[in-house]
Design an enzyme around this catalytic site. Structure first.
Site, PDB file in Angstrom:
ATOM      1  N   ASP A 436       5.077   4.195  44.295  1.00 33.20           N
ATOM      2  CA  ASP A 436       5.613   3.370  43.223  1.00 33.20           C
ATOM      3  C   ASP A 436       6.974   3.895  42.787  1.00 33.20           C
ATOM      4  O   ASP A 436       7.095   5.035  42.341  1.00 33.20           O
ATOM      5  CB  ASP A 436       4.640   3.381  42.040  1.00 33.20           C
ATOM      6  CG  ASP A 436       5.073   2.464  40.909  1.00 33.20           C
ATOM      7  OD1 ASP A 436       5.980   1.643  41.116  1.00 33.20           O
ATOM      8  OD2 ASP A 436       4.486   2.572  39.811  1.00 33.20           O
ATOM      9  N   ASP A 638      11.932  -2.897  41.904  1.00 32.44           N
ATOM     10  CA  ASP A 638      10.648  -2.238  41.674  1.00 32.44           C
ATOM     11  C   ASP A 638       9.698  -2.523  42.826  1.00 32.44           C
ATOM     12  O   ASP A 638       9.454  -3.682  43.163  1.00 32.44           O
ATOM     13  CB  ASP A 638      10.053  -2.728  40.357  1.00 32.44           C
ATOM     14  CG  ASP A 638       8.751  -2.038  40.000  1.00 32.44           C
ATOM     15  OD1 ASP A 638       8.599  -0.840  40.338  1.00 32.44           O
ATOM     16  OD2 ASP A 638       7.877  -2.682  39.401  1.00 32.44           O
TER      17      ASP A 638
END
Length: 760
Positions: A436, A638
């Protein structure tokens, strides 16, 4: 000795002046109107680049003279001739006419006027220039050689064809099949691109199975776009002019070094054709050359059979994408077979990336327990809401800590779809972790699971069996850093304890520790700080061991490995859940073709990487969105957000432009946050406009076809973009739109790079 597809081997070796040699000689010296051989070459015509063939229409006539060769490769005992060509004079009945072009197509054969060769064994030096693609492991048959086709290029532009279009059925290469067979979606995309580039020529009636035909009777010269096929391992096969056009009945296959060229010539009317058939094979004849007309042929395939290809291997570069995507609707559905890519493993300091719910992650997971599309999109919105909430504070991580509640509510992790496998401990034990770019902390589940541990694929990490594990003391500055990093700090006796709670109700709490982390044999990090989770809970559908944080922060992987990797990493997310990508670290062999856009300085003190979006294109045309619309709040990239979020005004204008090109399809109900959906249930093949996002510095990212439509099923396919709730919310460039791009993060130089075609 005669063989299939009309080719015969002889033992004589007369002189050969090849068609290709004649082409180059005539193009350089002169134009011979009396020539019956092929003339033309890859050339710039009327300002075009080298992705076109220029040829004289009269040169499309077949030759009646045998061009035999003595210059055969070393250890080539057999010469190849065509049984209907002038080089085969054995018992030739001149009164008996060769098959017509229609008969040849029906029989799937053609003829040639030159000779080739069949080499047996490995001759010295003959393979040095050959580029190899591995035989397919998906299609294993005692009679055929399987290959993996990965893409098609027409006129120097890659066609946007989903990888699953090719992987669903596989491919073979076959010397006896004349006409190449393709899946319907791939064929439709190729036909559309070819016709667009041939629009200046009048169409002719179809010829047998060939449906795209042209009349060249009024032209002295014609321009024909190049066609290339791509195979696994980045092998590009550029089809020469001889393999792009057809004439009556003559077919030639030439193999020399790294070449495999195919020619077919017809004596009658010239036409160019593309056909729909119920089989799928790639043939020894990629095209036919006609005297007055051109026949271009590729046969789509409406069954689940295989297809194969032959052609000339080339290193010719390709750039750009089509402005329209042609899609076979069935190819939009997920595949159940894993197709691992060797491309990721060609990079040093790399990890293979797989989708946690795809067939490449062997979880033996019960499909009934997997989250629904609505749940996935709901979790995605929860993540976006938390990102906006955190960024709205306009504070650094230290300041955020002062205003958050005691139990820190972190980012939603339910949407983290992509995972890598790393080693923990001594000896190292491998664990699958989701990665992430919006998180800055790494944790894995640990024995004895004093509280609770969710189900995972591998055995849970046992610190007592590792020689390099050590807890962090409560009185160290490292332990105090937990609070600075927006997590909850605690102590158990003298051991430092962390706790992090995510926005989707996922949690982890345990000991802050250090351990040996193994990326590869040469990339090992001693005393890597991580969370040894004793009480953990992921949302259902997650059977991974934990998270590896690639965002900014002192605990992040990027910061802890900065001395070796210089805060540089890149990832490529595959176009389909059945494919694999990669996560690479460091500045090793970054391609020069990567285009970088500066990171937005606004987000420097956050875990996120900021970007500046300046525009959007639909079907090659820029949507008239005011620049101030994107500047109001800025944007981040992201890896954990699925769907790209746009400012409300930008989304409304973008959606309206997209809908203009989709009016032919019936609308479907909205799907959660996705409000522009279509029903494709009545269509075998559909077309959707291309979409591009433009970043600061003119960096244009053409969204891969797989990142434009989000599929619930064929009757509900939705535009994979959503609007923010407020104009002051940051735009987010999500992972769905990052597919197939190698995305490079260079935090030292403050830039993000994009390279198309980084992975399938």
């Amino acid at each position: 000795m005669a063989v299939a597809a009309g080719f015969t081997f002889t033992s004589s070796f007369p002189f050969l002046l090849s068609v290709k040699s004649l082409v180059l000689l005539l193009l350089t010296l002169c134009y011979w109107k009396t020539s019956y051989g092929l003339q033309g070459a890859k050339s710039g015509v009327d300002g075009k680049d080298l992705h076109y063939h220029v040829l004289h229409a009269s040169s499309l006539l077949p030759s009646a003279v045998c061009n035999s060769s003595k210059a055969l490769p070393e250890k080539s005992p057999l010469q190849v001739v065509h049984k209907h060509g002038p080089c085969y004079q054995l018992n030739q009945d001149k009164a008996k006419k060769p098959p017509t072009h229609a008969e040849a197509l029906f029989q799937d054969q053609a003829r040639v006027s030159s000779t080739g060769f069949l080499t047996l064994g490995k001759s010295r030096g003959s393979l040095k220039s050959v580029k190899f693609t591995p035989l397919s492991t998906r299609l294993i048959h005692p009679s055929f050689f399987g290959l993996d086709i990965t893409g098609i290029n027409v006129g120097g532009e890659n066609l946007s064809i989903l990888a699953s279009v090719f992987t669903n059925s596989g491919a073979i290469i076959d010397s006896a099949t004349v006409i190449t067979r393709l899946p319907p979606a791939a064929y439709a995309a190729l036909r559309s691109a070819f016709r667009e580039r041939m629009s200046q020529y009048p169409m002719a009636k179809k010829l047998s199975i060939l449906e795209t035909c042209y009349d060249f009777s009024n032209y002295k010269s014609v321009d024909i776009p190049n066609i290339s096929f791509f195979f696994r391992g980045d092998v590009e096969v550029a089809i020469p002019l001889e393999g792009t056009v057809v004439d009556n009945g003559d077919s030639q296959i030439r193999y020399k070094g790294d070449q495999a060229a195919i020619v077919s010539i017809r004596k009658t009317r010239a036409e160019t054709g593309l056909v729909k058939m119920a089989t799928s094979i790639f043939s020894n004849l990629f095209s036919f050359l006609l005297p007055v007309f051109l026949i271009f042929f590729l046969l789509p395939h409406f069954s689940k059979n295989s297809f194969a290809l032959q052609g000339k291997i080339s290193t010719q570069g390709t750039k750009g994408l089509r402005h329209i995507h042609i899609i076979q609707t069935s190819s939009l559905l997920p595949s159940t077979v894993c197709n691992s890519s060797a491309k990721a493993m060609n990079k040093k300091s790399s990890l293979e990336v797989v989708h946690k719910r795809g067939p490449c992650f062997q979880t033996d997971q019960d499909g009934a327990n997997a989250p629904s599309n609505e749940e996935i999109l709901s979790q995605d919105q929860a993540r976006v809401d938390w990102i906006h909430s955190r960024l709205s504070m306009n504070n650094s991580m230290e300041e955020i800590d002062a205003v958050t509640v005691p139990t820190k509510i972190g980012i939603s992790v339910g949407t983290l779809n992509y995972l890598v496998t790393v080693g923990f401990g001594t000896p190292p034990v491998k664990y699958a972790l989701v990665f992430d770019t919006g998180s800055h902390f790494t944790w894995i589940q640990c024995e004895p699971c004093a509280g609770f541990c969710h189900d995972q694929v591998e055995p849970i990490f046992n610190p007592s069996k590792s020689k390099s594990y050590a807890n962090i003391s409560c009185r160290t500055p490292t332990c105090n850093q937990i609070s600075v990093e927006a997590m909850q700090k605690g102590c158990l006796t003298s051991t430092c304890v962390y706790r992090i709670a995510y926005g989707d109700s996922s949690t982890s709490a345990g000991f802050l520790a250090k351990e040996k982390l193994t990326i590869s044999r040469s990339d090992v990090f001693q005393s890597y700080l991580f969370g040894c989770g004793q009480e953990n809970q992921f949302r259902r559908g997650n059977r991974v061991a934990g998270i590896i944080g690639l965002g900014r922060g002192k605990f992040s992987f990027v910061s802890q490995t900065a001395k070796k990797y210089n805060k540089i990493f890149s990832h490529c997310l595959p176009s389909d859940d059945c494919l694999t990508g990669y996560l690479s670290f460091g500045n090793t062999k970054l391609p020069r073709e990567i285009k970088f856009t500066p990171m937005a300085k606004t987000f420097r003190n956050t875990p996120f990487y900021g970007l500046d979006i300046i525009g959007i294109k639909v079907r090659g045309h820029r949507v008239p969105i005011k620049s101030s619309v994107f500047k109001t709040a800025g944007a981040i990239i992201d890896s954990g957000t699925v769907i790209t979020r746009l400012p409300p005004t930008a989304y409304a204008q973008f959606k309206a432009e997209y809908q203009k090109w989709m009016t032919r399809y019936p609308r479907a109900p909205p799907l959660s946050i996705l409000d522009t959906c279509y029903d494709f249930s009545g269509y075998d093949v559909i077309a959707t406009p291309a979409v591009s996002v433009i970043f600061h510095g003119g960096v244009e990212v053409d969204i891969h076809l797989s990142g434009i439509l989000y599929m619930r099923n064929v009757s509900q396919a939705c535009l994979a973009f959503a609007k923010n709730k407020d104009a002051h919310d940051e735009a987010i460039f999500g992972n769905f739109q990052q597919k197939t791009y190698e995305v490079v993060y260079d935090d030292v130089k403050g830039r993000v790079g994009f390279l198309p075609g980084g992975c399938p």
